[in-house]
Design a protein around this motif. Structure first.
Motif, PDB file in Angstrom:
ATOM      1  N   LEU A 204       0.842  -1.190   0.000  1.00 15.04           N
ATOM      2  CA  LEU A 204       0.000   0.000   0.000  1.00 15.04           C
ATOM      3  C   LEU A 204       0.879   1.243   0.000  1.00 15.04           C
ATOM      4  O   LEU A 204       0.931   2.009   0.956  1.00 15.04           O
ATOM      5  CB  LEU A 204      -0.922  -0.007   1.232  1.00 15.04           C
ATOM      6  CG  LEU A 204      -1.885  -1.181   1.330  1.00 15.04           C
ATOM      7  CD1 LEU A 204      -2.534  -1.231   2.703  1.00 15.04           C
ATOM      8  CD2 LEU A 204      -2.941  -1.091   0.240  1.00 15.04           C
ATOM      9  N   PRO A 205       1.621   1.466  -1.126  1.00 17.18           N
ATOM     10  CA  PRO A 205       2.568   2.578  -1.161  1.00 17.18           C
ATOM     11  C   PRO A 205       1.853   3.919  -1.268  1.00 17.18           C
ATOM     12  O   PRO A 205       0.684   4.000  -1.646  1.00 17.18           O
ATOM     13  CB  PRO A 205       3.370   2.299  -2.439  1.00 17.18           C
ATOM     14  CG  PRO A 205       2.393   1.577  -3.322  1.00 17.18           C
ATOM     15  CD  PRO A 205       1.572   0.732  -2.386  1.00 17.18           C
ATOM     16  N   GLU A 206       2.592   4.965  -0.919  1.00 20.86           N
ATOM     17  CA  GLU A 206       2.054   6.312  -1.117  1.00 20.86           C
ATOM     18  C   GLU A 206       1.754   6.502  -2.593  1.00 20.86           C
ATOM     19  O   GLU A 206       2.585   6.192  -3.457  1.00 20.86           O
ATOM     20  CB  GLU A 206       3.071   7.348  -0.644  1.00 20.86           C
ATOM     21  CG  GLU A 206       2.567   8.778  -0.765  1.00 20.86           C
ATOM     22  CD  GLU A 206       3.622   9.778  -0.363  1.00 20.86           C
ATOM     23  OE1 GLU A 206       3.342  10.986  -0.448  1.00 20.86           O
ATOM     24  OE2 GLU A 206       4.721   9.340   0.034  1.00 20.86           O
ATOM     25  N   ASN A 207       0.582   6.995  -2.913  1.00 22.72           N
ATOM     26  CA  ASN A 207       0.127   7.060  -4.293  1.00 22.72           C
ATOM     27  C   ASN A 207       0.639   8.327  -4.981  1.00 22.72           C
ATOM     28  O   ASN A 207      -0.129   9.217  -5.331  1.00 22.72           O
ATOM     29  CB  ASN A 207      -1.405   6.988  -4.334  1.00 22.72           C
ATOM     30  CG  ASN A 207      -1.919   6.851  -5.750  1.00 22.72           C
ATOM     31  OD1 ASN A 207      -1.191   6.434  -6.638  1.00 22.72           O
ATOM     32  ND2 ASN A 207      -3.157   7.244  -5.955  1.00 22.72           N
ATOM     33  N   ILE A 208       1.949   8.411  -5.173  1.00 18.87           N
ATOM     34  CA  ILE A 208       2.534   9.633  -5.721  1.00 18.87           C
ATOM     35  C   ILE A 208       2.280   9.781  -7.214  1.00 18.87           C
ATOM     36  O   ILE A 208       2.437  10.877  -7.756  1.00 18.87           O
ATOM     37  CB  ILE A 208       4.051   9.685  -5.445  1.00 18.87           C
ATOM     38  CG1 ILE A 208       4.769   8.529  -6.143  1.00 18.87           C
ATOM     39  CG2 ILE A 208       4.339   9.681  -3.948  1.00 18.87           C
ATOM     40  CD1 ILE A 208       6.281   8.667  -6.085  1.00 18.87           C
ATOM     41  N   SER A 209       1.903   8.706  -7.910  1.00 14.58           N
ATOM     42  CA  SER A 209       1.643   8.820  -9.345  1.00 14.58           C
ATOM     43  C   SER A 209       0.305   9.480  -9.630  1.00 14.58           C
ATOM     44  O   SER A 209       0.022   9.869 -10.763  1.00 14.58           O
ATOM     45  CB  SER A 209       1.682   7.440 -10.011  1.00 14.58           C
ATOM     46  OG  SER A 209       0.529   6.690  -9.679  1.00 14.58           O
ATOM     47  N   GLY A 210      -0.548   9.595  -8.609  1.00 14.64           N
ATOM     48  CA  GLY A 210      -1.852  10.207  -8.794  1.00 14.64           C
ATOM     49  C   GLY A 210      -2.960   9.221  -9.073  1.00 14.64           C
ATOM     50  O   GLY A 210      -4.143   9.577  -9.029  1.00 14.64           O
ATOM     51  N   PHE A 211      -2.598   7.973  -9.367  1.00 18.29           N
ATOM     52  CA  PHE A 211      -3.590   6.954  -9.677  1.00 18.29           C
ATOM     53  C   PHE A 211      -3.201   5.659  -8.971  1.00 18.29           C
ATOM     54  O   PHE A 211      -2.101   5.146  -9.169  1.00 18.29           O
ATOM     55  CB  PHE A 211      -3.680   6.695 -11.187  1.00 18.29           C
ATOM     56  CG  PHE A 211      -3.973   7.932 -11.996  1.00 18.29           C
ATOM     57  CD1 PHE A 211      -5.260   8.425 -12.089  1.00 18.29           C
ATOM     58  CD2 PHE A 211      -2.942   8.608 -12.633  1.00 18.29           C
ATOM     59  CE1 PHE A 211      -5.525   9.569 -12.820  1.00 18.29           C
ATOM     60  CE2 PHE A 211      -3.198   9.751 -13.369  1.00 18.29           C
ATOM     61  CZ  PHE A 211      -4.486  10.239 -13.467  1.00 18.29           C
ATOM     62  N   SER A 212      -4.100   5.126  -8.162  1.00 16.24           N
ATOM     63  CA  SER A 212      -3.819   3.861  -7.491  1.00 16.24           C
ATOM     64  C   SER A 212      -3.846   2.729  -8.507  1.00 16.24           C
ATOM     65  O   SER A 212      -4.448   2.836  -9.583  1.00 16.24           O
ATOM     66  CB  SER A 212      -4.858   3.595  -6.400  1.00 16.24           C
ATOM     67  OG  SER A 212      -6.139   3.342  -6.988  1.00 16.24           O
ATOM     68  N   ASP A 213      -3.208   1.620  -8.167  1.00 19.55           N
ATOM     69  CA  ASP A 213      -3.259   0.454  -9.050  1.00 19.55           C
ATOM     70  C   ASP A 213      -4.693  -0.035  -9.216  1.00 19.55           C
ATOM     71  O   ASP A 213      -5.090  -0.479 -10.293  1.00 19.55           O
ATOM     72  CB  ASP A 213      -2.383  -0.670  -8.495  1.00 19.55           C
ATOM     73  CG  ASP A 213      -0.901  -0.414  -8.728  1.00 19.55           C
ATOM     74  OD1 ASP A 213      -0.567   0.564  -9.423  1.00 19.55           O
ATOM     75  OD2 ASP A 213      -0.081  -1.188  -8.209  1.00 19.55           O
ATOM     76  N   PHE A 217      -6.545  -0.507 -12.797  1.00 14.30           N
ATOM     77  CA  PHE A 217      -7.244  -1.732 -13.195  1.00 14.30           C
ATOM     78  C   PHE A 217      -8.699  -1.436 -13.543  1.00 14.30           C
ATOM     79  O   PHE A 217      -9.231  -1.928 -14.543  1.00 14.30           O
ATOM     80  CB  PHE A 217      -7.195  -2.765 -12.065  1.00 14.30           C
ATOM     81  CG  PHE A 217      -6.027  -3.693 -12.122  1.00 14.30           C
ATOM     82  CD1 PHE A 217      -5.964  -4.709 -13.062  1.00 14.30           C
ATOM     83  CD2 PHE A 217      -4.980  -3.571 -11.216  1.00 14.30           C
ATOM     84  CE1 PHE A 217      -4.882  -5.581 -13.115  1.00 14.30           C
ATOM     85  CE2 PHE A 217      -3.899  -4.440 -11.255  1.00 14.30           C
ATOM     86  CZ  PHE A 217      -3.849  -5.443 -12.206  1.00 14.30           C
ATOM     87  N   GLY A 218      -9.347  -0.647 -12.699  1.00 17.34           N
ATOM     88  CA  GLY A 218     -10.761  -0.371 -12.885  1.00 17.34           C
ATOM     89  C   GLY A 218     -11.056   0.320 -14.206  1.00 17.34           C
ATOM     90  O   GLY A 218     -11.967  -0.086 -14.952  1.00 17.34           O
ATOM     91  N   ILE A 219     -10.298   1.372 -14.528  1.00 18.34           N
ATOM     92  CA  ILE A 219     -10.501   2.089 -15.786  1.00 18.34           C
ATOM     93  C   ILE A 219     -10.158   1.199 -16.976  1.00 18.34           C
ATOM     94  O   ILE A 219     -10.869   1.185 -17.989  1.00 18.34           O
ATOM     95  CB  ILE A 219      -9.653   3.383 -15.815  1.00 18.34           C
ATOM     96  CG1 ILE A 219     -10.107   4.328 -14.704  1.00 18.34           C
ATOM     97  CG2 ILE A 219      -9.738   4.052 -17.176  1.00 18.34           C
ATOM     98  CD1 ILE A 219     -11.534   4.806 -14.840  1.00 18.34           C
ATOM     99  N   ALA A 220      -9.055   0.442 -16.851  1.00 15.58           N
ATOM    100  CA  ALA A 220      -8.650  -0.445 -17.942  1.00 15.58           C
ATOM    101  C   ALA A 220      -9.724  -1.481 -18.241  1.00 15.58           C
ATOM    102  O   ALA A 220     -10.013  -1.793 -19.402  1.00 15.58           O
ATOM    103  CB  ALA A 220      -7.324  -1.129 -17.595  1.00 15.58           C
ATOM    104  N   LEU A 221     -10.346  -2.020 -17.193  1.00 15.55           N
ATOM    105  CA  LEU A 221     -11.405  -3.011 -17.366  1.00 15.55           C
ATOM    106  C   LEU A 221     -12.711  -2.372 -17.837  1.00 15.55           C
ATOM    107  O   LEU A 221     -13.420  -2.918 -18.681  1.00 15.55           O
ATOM    108  CB  LEU A 221     -11.632  -3.760 -16.050  1.00 15.55           C
ATOM    109  CG  LEU A 221     -10.588  -4.804 -15.679  1.00 15.55           C
ATOM    110  CD1 LEU A 221     -10.627  -5.100 -14.191  1.00 15.55           C
ATOM    111  CD2 LEU A 221     -10.807  -6.089 -16.474  1.00 15.55           C
ATOM    112  N   ARG A 222     -13.028  -1.204 -17.319  1.00 15.76           N
ATOM    113  CA  ARG A 222     -14.301  -0.559 -17.662  1.00 15.76           C
ATOM    114  C   ARG A 222     -14.351  -0.092 -19.111  1.00 15.76           C
ATOM    115  O   ARG A 222     -15.376  -0.212 -19.790  1.00 15.76           O
ATOM    116  CB  ARG A 222     -14.522   0.644 -16.744  1.00 15.76           C
ATOM    117  CG  ARG A 222     -15.871   1.346 -16.944  1.00 15.76           C
ATOM    118  CD  ARG A 222     -15.908   2.700 -16.254  1.00 15.76           C
ATOM    119  NE  ARG A 222     -15.015   3.668 -16.910  1.00 15.76           N
ATOM    120  CZ  ARG A 222     -14.799   4.896 -16.449  1.00 15.76           C
ATOM    121  NH1 ARG A 222     -15.369   5.284 -15.317  1.00 15.76           N
ATOM    122  NH2 ARG A 222     -13.988   5.731 -17.089  1.00 15.76           N
TER     123      ARG A 222
END
Length: 478
Positions: A204-213, A217-222
């Protein structure tokens, strides 16, 4: 399929000999690049044209294409944007410590504009992409190109992470490591496929990229037209059904894509390895390999080494020094004093890259002690090798539970909170799986699994169904 002796690539005879142009965009990890390349090879063997995009160093890491495939597969290099905090020349997850994974995702997100520009020029018929490039479907929609999400995981993993209401929620469903260790409420059947605490406590790393994994996954699947899974319905039917119910779109198995035994081996390296293996009896050697990223503590390395010694069995251990390791007791390259000398007559510690598929294909190998990366599991089971399970990170824990549930692997007992294990637990598990009478059912199950994972005709039948879908979609749009 790629586990066949390669024949001349040929156009498909279905749908008026339609030849597709397909662009591939894998995530920057060898465990993703390699199966994307395998998928590319399988499509090229059907006569379709493939463009695979990655960064210069990653393209150079991919195995050379055979002469009959190279005219149909184009490898495109795009420079990775520089991101502060990312080591120089780091272009893959194998180049970095896991605490830099978000920096690598930030750099990868910087490829959005150059990839969009490339796609505008190349006009493919399909785009097949990975979980990290959640921005890709927006580009594809603007260009009017259908896209497919290629899940390099089991259907069980993709269903475990949740339905749209979970993975696309702003709420922190996975707010603590403990949340991962129980069966999710959205799984409607009894399941022991959960993580152990030690597998996720650093996940559960700090989400510095602005988008959680989870969001990626959710957007890629949706936003894809179809979901592709590197598995088969027969192997995990209830999970495929659940995944389809979640996303209400075609979830298509592409088969296991088992690689060719000849793939990716430097002949000089292989000659050295082969000579050592040739000295050992059939199925007597346990192959030990923990992938390109899995990192053990110094204590775990010590116990693993001493457990292999205590087992009394021949072993071939591929041991890589990982990026970010140090000499302060956390270096995977440090072995117990005298270990290599004491085991020299029956063990080999191979420091560096090794031709894994060729090693697994050698008759001396009876089993593999694995980190449970899906690539390695497929490679091992497609050759009927017994599995000793030591998951470390990412999806590996869920893979281990799935394999144990199917009774085709046995996990080394560990402390669930800190992941520690003892030399005795290593030795006992290795011996049980490899040679003892109690392990015979596991060895038999591994042989049976070869029929499902390594069967050329059944995998090709599955793959052909996927290709027909792609071509039928183009015909309908055309």
């Amino acid at each position: 399929m790629s586990n066949l002796k390669e024949v001349q690539a040929r156009p498909s005879m279905d749908n008026n000999n339609t030849v597709l142009h397909i662009t591939m965009l894998p995530w920057l990890a060898m465990g993703h690049l390699i199966p994307f390349l395998e998928l590319s090879k399988c499509l090229a063997l059907k006569g379709h044209r493939i463009t695979l995009i990655s960064t210069p160093r990653n393209i150079k890491r991919l195995s050379n294409l055979s002469p009959n495939l190279s005219p149909l597969i184009t490898l495109i290099e795009l420079p990775l944007p520089h991101v502060h905090g990312l080591p120089e020349n780091a272009e893959s997850s194998m180049d970095i410590h896991t605490n830099k994974s978000q920096h690598l995702k930030m750099a990868f997100d910087g490829l959005e504009a150059p990839i969009a520009a490339f796609l505008e020029r190349s006009t493919p018929d399909w785009i097949i992409y990975d979980y990290a490039s959640h921005w890709l479907p927006t580009i594809a929609t603007r260009l009017g190109v259908p896209c497919a999400f290629f899940g390099l995981f089991t259907a069980a993993f993709l269903a475990f992470i949740g339905p749209p209401s979970v993975v696309l929620s702003n709420e922190a469903t996975w707010s603590t490591a403990e949340d991962f260790t129980v069966a999710p409420s959205w799984v409607p059947f009894p399941s022991n496929i959960v993580f152990r605490l030690h597998e996720v406590k650093h996940a559960l790393p700090e989400n510095i990229s602005g988008f959680s994994d989870s969001y990626r996954f959710g957007i890629a699947l949706r936003d894809c037209e179809i979901v592709l899974v590197r598995s088969r319905v027969e192997f995990e039917p209830e999970w495929f059904k659940l995944l389809t119910e979640f996303w209400q779109k075609p979830v298509i198995p592409v088969g296991f894509l088992p690689p060719s035994v000849e793939d990716g081996a430097d002949e000089k390296d292989w000659a050295e390895v082969n000579a050592w293996l040739d000295k050992h009896r059939t199925k007597s050697v346990v192959y030990v390999a923990l992938g390109t990223e899995a990192k053990l503590s110094q204590d775990q390395v010590n116990e693993l080494a001493l457990g292999l010694e205590l087992s009394g069995l021949p072993f071939f251990w591929v041991l890589r020094e990982l990026p970010g390791s140090t000499k302060d007791g956390n270096d995977m390259g440090m072995l117990p004093d005298g270990f290599e000398d004491r085991t020299r007559d029956r063990g080999l510690v191979f420091k560096g890259w090794a031709p894994q598929v060729r090693i697994l294909g050698h008759s001396a190998i009876g089993g593999i002690l694995t980190h449970c990366g899906w690539n390695s599991v497929i490679e091992a089971l497609s050759l009927g090798r017994a599995l000793i399970l030591l998951p470390v990170m990412h999806d590996q824990g869920l893979n281990a539970r799935l394999l144990e549930e199917k009774k085709i692997g046995l996990e080394i007992p560990r402390d669930e909170r800190d992941g520690s294990f003892t030399r005795d637990s290593v030795a006992d598990t290795v011996r049980l799986v490899m040679v003892e009478k109690e392990g015979e059912p596991l060895r038999s199950k591994a042989k049976e699994a070869r029929v499902v994972l390594g069967n050329r005709d059944e995998n090709e039948h599955c793959f052909d169904g996927f290709v027909r879908f792609l071509m039928e979609h183009k015909r309908q749009q055309g």
